[in-house]
Design a protein around this motif. Sequence first.
Motif, PDB file in Angstrom:
ATOM      1  N   VAL A 109       0.853  -1.185   0.000  1.00 47.15           N
ATOM      2  CA  VAL A 109       0.000   0.000   0.000  1.00 47.15           C
ATOM      3  C   VAL A 109       0.890   1.236   0.000  1.00 47.15           C
ATOM      4  N   ALA A 110       0.575   2.183  -0.901  1.00 43.14           N
ATOM      5  CA  ALA A 110       1.300   3.455  -0.957  1.00 43.14           C
ATOM      6  C   ALA A 110       0.305   4.602  -0.888  1.00 43.14           C
ATOM      7  N   GLN A 111       0.744   5.705  -0.322  1.00 42.61           N
ATOM      8  CA  GLN A 111      -0.115   6.880  -0.245  1.00 42.61           C
ATOM      9  C   GLN A 111      -0.193   7.567  -1.598  1.00 42.61           C
ATOM     10  N   HIS A 112      -1.371   8.099  -1.928  1.00 44.96           N
ATOM     11  CA  HIS A 112      -1.577   8.787  -3.199  1.00 44.96           C
ATOM     12  C   HIS A 112      -2.101  10.190  -2.937  1.00 44.96           C
ATOM     13  N   PHE A 226       0.474 -17.779   8.159  1.00 42.96           N
ATOM     14  CA  PHE A 226       1.281 -16.715   8.738  1.00 42.96           C
ATOM     15  C   PHE A 226       0.798 -15.368   8.198  1.00 42.96           C
ATOM     16  N   ARG A 227       1.045 -14.336   8.955  1.00 44.44           N
ATOM     17  CA  ARG A 227       0.841 -12.965   8.458  1.00 44.44           C
ATOM     18  C   ARG A 227       2.082 -12.166   8.828  1.00 44.44           C
ATOM     19  N   ALA A 228       2.625 -11.454   7.853  1.00 37.29           N
ATOM     20  CA  ALA A 228       3.843 -10.671   8.086  1.00 37.29           C
ATOM     21  C   ALA A 228       3.676  -9.277   7.502  1.00 37.29           C
ATOM     22  N   THR A 229       4.280  -8.299   8.140  1.00 33.03           N
ATOM     23  CA  THR A 229       4.206  -6.921   7.661  1.00 33.03           C
ATOM     24  C   THR A 229       5.574  -6.259   7.797  1.00 33.03           C
ATOM     25  N   THR A 230       5.795  -5.250   6.973  1.00 35.95           N
ATOM     26  CA  THR A 230       6.982  -4.419   7.092  1.00 35.95           C
ATOM     27  C   THR A 230       6.721  -3.116   6.357  1.00 35.95           C
ATOM     28  N   ARG A 231       7.635  -2.174   6.493  1.00 39.56           N
ATOM     29  CA  ARG A 231       7.562  -0.908   5.758  1.00 39.56           C
ATOM     30  C   ARG A 231       8.874  -0.684   5.021  1.00 39.56           C
ATOM     31  N   GLU A 243       6.511  12.639  -8.775  1.00 39.26           N
ATOM     32  CA  GLU A 243       5.892  13.801  -9.398  1.00 39.26           C
ATOM     33  C   GLU A 243       5.242  14.620  -8.302  1.00 39.26           C
ATOM     34  N   VAL A 244       5.600  15.883  -8.221  1.00 42.76           N
ATOM     35  CA  VAL A 244       5.069  16.743  -7.178  1.00 42.76           C
ATOM     36  C   VAL A 244       3.919  17.558  -7.745  1.00 42.76           C
ATOM     37  N   VAL A 245       2.796  17.484  -7.073  1.00 39.58           N
ATOM     38  CA  VAL A 245       1.638  18.265  -7.497  1.00 39.58           C
ATOM     39  C   VAL A 245       1.564  19.529  -6.648  1.00 39.58           C
ATOM     40  N   GLN A 246       0.458  20.223  -6.710  1.00 42.89           N
ATOM     41  CA  GLN A 246       0.344  21.510  -6.028  1.00 42.89           C
ATOM     42  C   GLN A 246       0.626  21.410  -4.531  1.00 42.89           C
ATOM     43  N   ALA A 247       1.091  22.497  -3.979  1.00 39.02           N
ATOM     44  CA  ALA A 247       1.395  22.626  -2.549  1.00 39.02           C
ATOM     45  C   ALA A 247       2.510  21.693  -2.103  1.00 39.02           C
ATOM     46  N   GLY A 248       3.314  21.210  -3.069  1.00 42.52           N
ATOM     47  CA  GLY A 248       4.457  20.384  -2.731  1.00 42.52           C
ATOM     48  C   GLY A 248       4.124  18.965  -2.317  1.00 42.52           C
ATOM     49  N   ILE A 249       2.890  18.528  -2.543  1.00 37.75           N
ATOM     50  CA  ILE A 249       2.487  17.175  -2.168  1.00 37.75           C
ATOM     51  C   ILE A 249       2.902  16.205  -3.257  1.00 37.75           C
ATOM     52  N   ALA A 250       3.538  15.113  -2.871  1.00 38.76           N
ATOM     53  CA  ALA A 250       3.978  14.108  -3.836  1.00 38.76           C
ATOM     54  C   ALA A 250       2.789  13.298  -4.331  1.00 38.76           C
ATOM     55  N   ALA A 251       2.816  12.964  -5.621  1.00 36.53           N
ATOM     56  CA  ALA A 251       1.732  12.172  -6.192  1.00 36.53           C
ATOM     57  C   ALA A 251       1.726  10.767  -5.601  1.00 36.53           C
ATOM     58  N   VAL A 252       2.913  10.197  -5.403  1.00 33.66           N
ATOM     59  CA  VAL A 252       3.039   8.853  -4.846  1.00 33.66           C
ATOM     60  C   VAL A 252       3.933   8.907  -3.613  1.00 33.66           C
ATOM     61  N   GLY A 253       3.476   8.342  -2.509  1.00 26.24           N
ATOM     62  CA  GLY A 253       4.260   8.367  -1.283  1.00 26.24           C
ATOM     63  C   GLY A 253       5.531   7.562  -1.399  1.00 26.24           C
ATOM     64  N   THR A 254       6.511   7.908  -0.599  1.00 25.32           N
ATOM     65  CA  THR A 254       7.801   7.204  -0.646  1.00 25.32           C
ATOM     66  C   THR A 254       7.830   5.986   0.267  1.00 25.32           C
ATOM     67  N   THR A 255       6.847   5.852   1.149  1.00 22.68           N
ATOM     68  CA  THR A 255       6.781   4.714   2.059  1.00 22.68           C
ATOM     69  C   THR A 255       5.808   3.676   1.541  1.00 22.68           C
ATOM     70  N   LEU A 256       6.223   2.418   1.543  1.00 20.32           N
ATOM     71  CA  LEU A 256       5.362   1.309   1.162  1.00 20.32           C
ATOM     72  C   LEU A 256       5.075   0.444   2.379  1.00 20.32           C
ATOM     73  N   LYS A 257       3.822   0.182   2.624  1.00 23.94           N
ATOM     74  CA  LYS A 257       3.443  -0.751   3.680  1.00 23.94           C
ATOM     75  C   LYS A 257       3.199  -2.108   3.030  1.00 23.94           C
ATOM     76  N   VAL A 258       4.003  -3.080   3.393  1.00 21.10           N
ATOM     77  CA  VAL A 258       3.935  -4.405   2.776  1.00 21.10           C
ATOM     78  C   VAL A 258       3.196  -5.357   3.713  1.00 21.10           C
ATOM     79  N   GLU A 259       2.252  -6.114   3.145  1.00 19.77           N
ATOM     80  CA  GLU A 259       1.461  -7.065   3.920  1.00 19.77           C
ATOM     81  C   GLU A 259       1.516  -8.426   3.235  1.00 19.77           C
TER      82      GLU A 259
END
Length: 273
Positions: A109-112, A226-231, A243-259
């Motif tokens: 999962v990545a932030q958008h 099993f269930r495993a998670t990491t970032r 890609e940076v959109v308005q107000a300096g917000i990144a289009a795609v987050g740099t952190t990935l939550k792996v499940e």
Amino acid sequence: MGLTAKIRTRDGWAVSHAVVTVTDMTGAQVVRAEADEEGAVRDATALTPGAYTVIVTAVGYAPAAASAIVTASGRADVGTVTLARQGGAELPPPGPWTIDPAHSRVSAVAQHLGISSVHGRFTEFAGLIEVAPDDVAKSRVEAVIRAASVDTGNAMRDGHLTSADFLDVATYPEITYRSTGLTPAGPDRWTVHGELGLHGVVRPVDLDLAYLGTGADPWGGTRAAFRATTRLQREDFAMYYNEVVQAGIAAVGTTLKVELDIEAVQGESLPQA
């Protein structure tokens, strides 16, 4: 309503066959109720204000106890009670276990745009878990994922993710993980230490692992869950595109939550379909 509660497994599934028993301070039973299909308990018995003990039982799970305080309203909300599989404090029987891709899921999962999340998964992967017979800490796992199998539900986005901007699957077709150690982190929980190979970079990555239990399958085999998670940080694996959109917000987050939701079959191979 007198008593409310939610009964869940460690990975969040409802335990629909759970039974909740409430006793007062003398040990006398005052309420006995069953969870519904959603694992919810709602009992309308009015309770005298005071302290109570709540015992939750379910076939295949270790009993759990909780305390409840009943207010002047005659109500008590126990909240969420988590049940662990019986015998879950141990790992599966020693020997090899083969990951079953048909009943497992590798997702991220990545932030958008800073306001929502994009969910993706890899559909092609394989792996082997080896549970050590004497020293559990020597157990190991190896897995490989076909990078081009990423699926976010959008073909255009998937094409971008497999391009040189991100996974660059033409150059790095596989994502690999090889464990280097295992340490206990609590009941039914372990920390898997290992090395992740992604986008041509190999870095140490720990997995927070929960062992969910072992049981027989309809085909005469034995399975473990099993269930495993990491970032992960994309920059750690030389994926700098953004890609940076308005107000300096990144289009795609740099952190990935792996499940990782893993089901493994005992043995060195999967059963024939």
